[in-house]
Design a protein around this motif. Sequence first.
Motif, PDB file in Angstrom:
ATOM      1  N   VAL A  79      33.535  -5.077  33.681  1.00 59.33           N
ATOM      2  CA  VAL A  79      33.585  -5.995  32.776  1.00 59.33           C
ATOM      3  C   VAL A  79      33.017  -7.022  33.679  1.00 59.33           C
ATOM      4  N   GLN A  80      31.912  -7.793  33.131  1.00 65.41           N
ATOM      5  CA  GLN A  80      31.311  -8.690  34.034  1.00 65.41           C
ATOM      6  C   GLN A  80      31.998 -10.157  33.958  1.00 65.41           C
ATOM      7  N   GLU A  81      32.667 -10.429  32.853  1.00 73.02           N
ATOM      8  CA  GLU A  81      33.597 -11.748  33.131  1.00 73.02           C
ATOM      9  C   GLU A  81      35.100 -11.555  33.277  1.00 73.02           C
ATOM     10  N   THR A  82      35.143 -12.154  34.414  1.00 77.31           N
ATOM     11  CA  THR A  82      36.600 -11.996  35.006  1.00 77.31           C
ATOM     12  C   THR A  82      37.521 -12.164  33.954  1.00 77.31           C
ATOM     13  N   ALA A  83      38.689 -11.474  33.710  1.00 81.28           N
ATOM     14  CA  ALA A  83      39.715 -11.754  32.787  1.00 81.28           C
ATOM     15  C   ALA A  83      40.683 -12.588  33.485  1.00 81.28           C
ATOM     16  N   ASN A 142      51.642  -4.659  22.113  1.00 80.25           N
ATOM     17  CA  ASN A 142      52.892  -4.162  22.780  1.00 80.25           C
ATOM     18  C   ASN A 142      52.899  -4.673  24.331  1.00 80.25           C
ATOM     19  N   CYS A 143      51.863  -5.638  24.633  1.00 81.72           N
ATOM     20  CA  CYS A 143      51.717  -6.109  25.996  1.00 81.72           C
ATOM     21  C   CYS A 143      52.600  -7.466  26.111  1.00 81.72           C
ATOM     22  N   SER A 144      52.894  -7.960  27.331  1.00 80.54           N
ATOM     23  CA  SER A 144      53.372  -9.042  27.742  1.00 80.54           C
ATOM     24  C   SER A 144      52.567 -10.358  26.957  1.00 80.54           C
ATOM     25  N   SER A 145      53.415 -11.300  26.282  1.00 80.65           N
ATOM     26  CA  SER A 145      52.739 -12.382  25.581  1.00 80.65           C
ATOM     27  C   SER A 145      51.731 -13.396  26.332  1.00 80.65           C
ATOM     28  N   ILE A 146      51.895 -13.324  27.761  1.00 80.83           N
ATOM     29  CA  ILE A 146      50.879 -13.893  28.613  1.00 80.83           C
ATOM     30  C   ILE A 146      49.761 -13.112  28.701  1.00 80.83           C
ATOM     31  N   LYS A 147      49.691 -11.756  28.598  1.00 80.83           N
ATOM     32  CA  LYS A 147      48.638 -10.963  28.778  1.00 80.83           C
ATOM     33  C   LYS A 147      47.784 -10.894  27.504  1.00 80.83           C
ATOM     34  N   LYS A 148      48.184 -11.056  26.240  1.00 79.96           N
ATOM     35  CA  LYS A 148      47.526 -10.782  25.019  1.00 79.96           C
ATOM     36  C   LYS A 148      46.377 -11.501  24.872  1.00 79.96           C
ATOM     37  N   PRO A 149      46.198 -12.914  25.275  1.00 81.61           N
ATOM     38  CA  PRO A 149      44.931 -13.475  25.252  1.00 81.61           C
ATOM     39  C   PRO A 149      43.976 -12.725  25.942  1.00 81.61           C
ATOM     40  N   MET A 150      44.397 -12.482  27.216  1.00 86.97           N
ATOM     41  CA  MET A 150      43.578 -11.529  28.189  1.00 86.97           C
ATOM     42  C   MET A 150      42.743 -10.185  27.802  1.00 86.97           C
ATOM     43  N   GLU A 152      42.857  -9.335  24.551  1.00 87.71           N
ATOM     44  CA  GLU A 152      41.977  -9.592  23.223  1.00 87.71           C
ATOM     45  C   GLU A 152      40.403  -9.794  23.856  1.00 87.71           C
ATOM     46  N   GLN A 153      40.429 -10.762  24.782  1.00 84.25           N
ATOM     47  CA  GLN A 153      39.137 -11.022  25.476  1.00 84.25           C
ATOM     48  C   GLN A 153      38.379  -9.868  25.931  1.00 84.25           C
ATOM     49  N   LEU A 154      39.227  -8.985  26.971  1.00 85.97           N
ATOM     50  CA  LEU A 154      38.725  -7.950  27.536  1.00 85.97           C
ATOM     51  C   LEU A 154      38.292  -6.591  26.539  1.00 85.97           C
TER      52      LEU A 154
END
Length: 169
Positions: A79-83, A142-150, A152-154
Amino acid sequence: VRNKLNKYRQGCGIIVFNSKGDLLLGKRSERKKTDVGTWQLPQGGFSEKKDKTRLNGAKREMWEEVGLKADEDKRISFVQETATVQYEHDPKHNSSVWLGQQIMYFIFYWENDDISECVLDNDPPPEFTEVAWHDWDFLIDNCSSIKKPMYEQLRTHAEAPIKQHLSKQ
């Protein structure tokens, strides 16, 4: 490794998918400080001294966390964009030291999707108590709330190369 400019922990991660397009996910161990019981992709810190490259770091994490060897012929893309994960202001996330994580993800295809081959205790204490194949929706729900936006982007960056690879099978 501390990035002196922005105080984000540098990391590497692995998206392992099977012939159905499902992802290999791990359920966080109760031995971890945060996010116990949530599901995530294998990932971890990157050490330039130890790993030399992000790809080497991703291979190491894949071995340590799920016991799989990341063969070069199975790597289909990255993935070229860093998450980015932005930590909440929570002492458990050590926010006084790090603002979050910046993770480069590599995408691997695993045609043998027998999860009984996974070994979860290569680097004690284990990161995960179990692994399973699930789709993106399950991961995001089912992921951590802080990882959800990442995640979704990933997903927006990883789905196309995964679908392209599967269409050739």
